[in-house]
Each structure stands twice: as C-alpha cells, then as structure tokens.
Design a protein around this motif. Structure first.
Motif, PDB file in Angstrom:
ATOM      1  N   ALA A  49      17.946  62.567  47.586  1.00 38.25           N
ATOM      2  CA  ALA A  49      17.778  61.498  46.601  1.00 38.25           C
ATOM      3  C   ALA A  49      16.681  61.819  45.599  1.00 38.25           C
ATOM      4  CB  ALA A  49      17.483  60.173  47.304  1.00 38.25           C
ATOM      5  N   TYR A  50      15.567  62.360  46.057  1.00 38.90           N
ATOM      6  CA  TYR A  50      14.460  62.676  45.158  1.00 38.90           C
ATOM      7  C   TYR A  50      14.902  63.674  44.091  1.00 38.90           C
ATOM      8  CZ  TYR A  50      10.050  64.383  43.333  1.00 38.90           C
ATOM      9  OH  TYR A  50       9.029  64.742  42.486  1.00 38.90           O
ATOM     10  N   CYS A  51      15.521  64.773  44.511  1.00 42.44           N
ATOM     11  CA  CYS A  51      15.948  65.808  43.560  1.00 42.44           C
ATOM     12  C   CYS A  51      17.076  65.305  42.666  1.00 42.44           C
ATOM     13  CB  CYS A  51      16.377  67.072  44.296  1.00 42.44           C
ATOM     14  SG  CYS A  51      15.009  67.953  45.121  1.00 42.44           S
ATOM     15  N   LEU A  52      17.972  64.518  43.210  1.00 41.00           N
ATOM     16  CA  LEU A  52      19.069  63.975  42.412  1.00 41.00           C
ATOM     17  C   LEU A  52      18.526  63.078  41.306  1.00 41.00           C
ATOM     18  CD1 LEU A  52      22.066  63.699  41.849  1.00 41.00           C
ATOM     19  CD2 LEU A  52      22.174  61.940  43.609  1.00 41.00           C
ATOM     20  N   ASP A  53      17.578  62.230  41.642  1.00 37.44           N
ATOM     21  CA  ASP A  53      16.950  61.353  40.656  1.00 37.44           C
ATOM     22  C   ASP A  53      16.246  62.175  39.585  1.00 37.44           C
ATOM     23  OD1 ASP A  53      15.850  58.711  39.739  1.00 37.44           O
ATOM     24  OD2 ASP A  53      13.959  59.613  40.377  1.00 37.44           O
ATOM     25  N   LYS A  54      15.418  63.125  40.003  1.00 41.61           N
ATOM     26  CA  LYS A  54      14.644  63.937  39.067  1.00 41.61           C
ATOM     27  C   LYS A  54      15.550  64.747  38.147  1.00 41.61           C
ATOM     28  CE  LYS A  54      11.170  67.629  38.925  1.00 41.61           C
ATOM     29  NZ  LYS A  54      11.691  68.107  37.649  1.00 41.61           N
ATOM     30  N   HIS A  55      16.519  65.429  38.723  1.00 33.77           N
ATOM     31  CA  HIS A  55      17.325  66.347  37.910  1.00 33.77           C
ATOM     32  C   HIS A  55      18.402  65.640  37.095  1.00 33.77           C
ATOM     33  CE1 HIS A  55      15.088  69.773  39.066  1.00 33.77           C
ATOM     34  NE2 HIS A  55      15.210  69.450  40.341  1.00 33.77           N
ATOM     35  N   SER A  56      18.811  64.456  37.500  1.00 31.42           N
ATOM     36  CA  SER A  56      19.705  63.670  36.641  1.00 31.42           C
ATOM     37  C   SER A  56      18.967  63.271  35.372  1.00 31.42           C
ATOM     38  CB  SER A  56      20.210  62.423  37.374  1.00 31.42           C
ATOM     39  OG  SER A  56      21.044  62.779  38.449  1.00 31.42           O
ATOM     40  N   GLN A  57      17.718  62.844  35.534  1.00 27.02           N
ATOM     41  CA  GLN A  57      16.906  62.502  34.362  1.00 27.02           C
ATOM     42  C   GLN A  57      16.644  63.730  33.493  1.00 27.02           C
ATOM     43  OE1 GLN A  57      13.426  60.042  35.306  1.00 27.02           O
ATOM     44  NE2 GLN A  57      14.496  59.327  37.133  1.00 27.02           N
ATOM     45  N   ASP A  58      16.337  64.867  34.141  1.00 29.81           N
ATOM     46  CA  ASP A  58      16.099  66.102  33.398  1.00 29.81           C
ATOM     47  C   ASP A  58      17.351  66.536  32.637  1.00 29.81           C
ATOM     48  OD1 ASP A  58      13.535  66.100  34.434  1.00 29.81           O
ATOM     49  OD2 ASP A  58      13.902  67.743  35.867  1.00 29.81           O
ATOM     50  N   ALA A  59      18.531  66.343  33.240  1.00 32.58           N
ATOM     51  CA  ALA A  59      19.792  66.710  32.585  1.00 32.58           C
ATOM     52  C   ALA A  59      20.000  65.865  31.331  1.00 32.58           C
ATOM     53  CB  ALA A  59      20.963  66.539  33.550  1.00 32.58           C
ATOM     54  N   LEU A  60      19.751  64.568  31.431  1.00 27.94           N
ATOM     55  CA  LEU A  60      19.887  63.692  30.261  1.00 27.94           C
ATOM     56  C   LEU A  60      18.914  64.104  29.161  1.00 27.94           C
ATOM     57  CD1 LEU A  60      20.335  60.265  32.068  1.00 27.94           C
ATOM     58  CD2 LEU A  60      22.086  61.507  30.769  1.00 27.94           C
ATOM     59  N   THR A  61      17.684  64.429  29.546  1.00 30.51           N
ATOM     60  CA  THR A  61      16.682  64.874  28.586  1.00 30.51           C
ATOM     61  C   THR A  61      17.116  66.170  27.899  1.00 30.51           C
ATOM     62  OG1 THR A  61      14.920  63.819  29.835  1.00 30.51           O
ATOM     63  CG2 THR A  61      14.254  65.559  28.328  1.00 30.51           C
ATOM     64  N   ALA A  62      17.794  67.042  28.654  1.00 29.19           N
ATOM     65  CA  ALA A  62      18.259  68.325  28.113  1.00 29.19           C
ATOM     66  C   ALA A  62      19.514  68.189  27.255  1.00 29.19           C
ATOM     67  CB  ALA A  62      18.507  69.313  29.251  1.00 29.19           C
ATOM     68  N   GLY A  63      20.072  66.958  27.183  1.00 31.40           N
ATOM     69  CA  GLY A  63      21.224  66.734  26.326  1.00 31.40           C
ATOM     70  C   GLY A  63      22.542  66.507  27.053  1.00 31.40           C
ATOM     71  N   GLU A  64      22.505  66.452  28.367  1.00 37.60           N
ATOM     72  CA  GLU A  64      23.728  66.155  29.120  1.00 37.60           C
ATOM     73  C   GLU A  64      24.141  64.719  28.838  1.00 37.60           C
ATOM     74  OE1 GLU A  64      26.702  66.719  30.236  1.00 37.60           O
ATOM     75  OE2 GLU A  64      25.885  68.310  31.515  1.00 37.60           O
ATOM     76  N   THR A  65      25.440  64.440  28.937  1.00 31.96           N
ATOM     77  CA  THR A  65      25.917  63.078  28.712  1.00 31.96           C
ATOM     78  C   THR A  65      25.983  62.317  30.027  1.00 31.96           C
ATOM     79  OG1 THR A  65      28.274  63.586  29.000  1.00 31.96           O
ATOM     80  CG2 THR A  65      27.344  63.884  26.777  1.00 31.96           C
ATOM     81  N   ALA A  66      25.830  61.015  29.931  1.00 31.47           N
ATOM     82  CA  ALA A  66      25.951  60.168  31.117  1.00 31.47           C
ATOM     83  C   ALA A  66      27.356  60.300  31.714  1.00 31.47           C
ATOM     84  CB  ALA A  66      25.646  58.719  30.768  1.00 31.47           C
ATOM     85  N   GLN A  67      28.371  60.374  30.854  1.00 24.05           N
ATOM     86  CA  GLN A  67      29.743  60.471  31.350  1.00 24.05           C
ATOM     87  C   GLN A  67      29.912  61.700  32.248  1.00 24.05           C
ATOM     88  OE1 GLN A  67      32.843  61.817  28.724  1.00 24.05           O
ATOM     89  NE2 GLN A  67      34.379  60.531  29.737  1.00 24.05           N
ATOM     90  N   ARG A  68      29.434  62.859  31.795  1.00 26.48           N
ATOM     91  CA  ARG A  68      29.588  64.073  32.604  1.00 26.48           C
ATOM     92  C   ARG A  68      28.774  63.992  33.895  1.00 26.48           C
ATOM     93  NH1 ARG A  68      30.733  69.443  30.578  1.00 26.48           N
ATOM     94  NH2 ARG A  68      28.584  69.961  31.111  1.00 26.48           N
ATOM     95  N   LEU A  69      27.625  63.352  33.862  1.00 27.85           N
ATOM     96  CA  LEU A  69      26.862  63.154  35.100  1.00 27.85           C
ATOM     97  C   LEU A  69      27.636  62.278  36.075  1.00 27.85           C
ATOM     98  CD1 LEU A  69      23.100  62.678  34.149  1.00 27.85           C
ATOM     99  CD2 LEU A  69      24.120  64.534  35.471  1.00 27.85           C
TER     100      LEU A  69
END
Length: 148
Positions: A49-69
C-alpha cells in the motif's frame, strides 16, 4: 496497523544501498512514465500500500493519466497500453511472480527485440528494485501517506 520501523533509521547502510539502486535507475534509458508504471504494477501485485500510494502519485506527477492508472490492473484487456508497455508489464508480472515460471523465453525475446539487451537488463533491474522496496515496505508495515 502500526509501523514497525523505518529502514533508514534502523539500517541506514541498507537504506543507502537501496538508494544507490535508485540512483542507477535514474541514469537508465527507461522513461519516467515507464519507470512509474513498473513501480505501480509491481506494488499492486505485491500488495504494498505504501509504495502503491507513493508511485501512483509520482506517476500522475510524471504525466500519467488517471484513466491508465485505473486500468493498470486490467492492462491485458485495455487498448490504452502500447506494445512496448505490454512487454514491460509482462516482464513485471513474470519477474514479480518469479516462482511461477520466471521471465519466460518468449517475453525475454520480445523485450530484446523491442528494447535491446542493455535496456532489457535495465528493465529487469527496475522490477527487481521495486520488488525489494515492496518487501521492505510490507515487512516494516509502512503506512501510505506517511513520507518521513
């Protein structure tokens, strides 16, 4: 749930060694979006859960879309992922679930054809590294959202 310990406080040399892997990964040919995709998917598979939370946020910051997440757990049924991303995600699943069959010859051959040997080796190291972090996070019971 209570956090057990922080690796950087209890074993600073081990934490420093893990950070050295992160420094190595930052210098690879793997794009930031693909790096976060690897980290998110492995963390989903491992249940960190910790890594999923952190890296989901990092992915959005890097330009990933919510839909693809949102679609990442069902990427095989989602046309939003490129052929290169499908190879990466297959690598993530096969390496994370190493006891099933490991990185198969078929997936390895596709990775070599798509990325070449150097980047394929880098992708393997990215999967290995997040799997290590996941095991640390789960074993130490890191709490999502607490970035201390």
């Amino acid at each position: 749930m209570e956090e057990r310990f922080l690796l950087k406080q209890v074993q600073p040399a081990a934490f420093k060694a893990m950070l050295a892997l992160e420094e190595y990964l930052a210098a690879t040919d793997i794009s930031p979006l693909h790096m976060e995709m690897i980290r998110v998917r492995a963390s989903q598979l491992n249940g960190c859960a910790y890594c999923l939370d952190k890296h989901s946020q990092d992915a959005l910051t890097a330009g990933e879309t919510a839909q693809r997440l949102y679609l990442l757990p069902v990427w095989k049924e989602s046309p939003q992922f490129s052929e290169a991303e499908r190879i990466i995600l297959t690598m993530v699943e096969e390496i994370t679930h190493i006891s099933k069959a490991g990185l198969t010859d078929d997936t390895y051959a596709k990775a070599l054809a798509q990325f070449g040997q150097e980047t394929t080796a880098q992708l393997i190291m990215a999967v290995v590294t997040i799997n290590a972090w996941n095991r640390i996070g789960i074993s130490s019971r890191r709490i999502p959202g607490q970035h201390h």
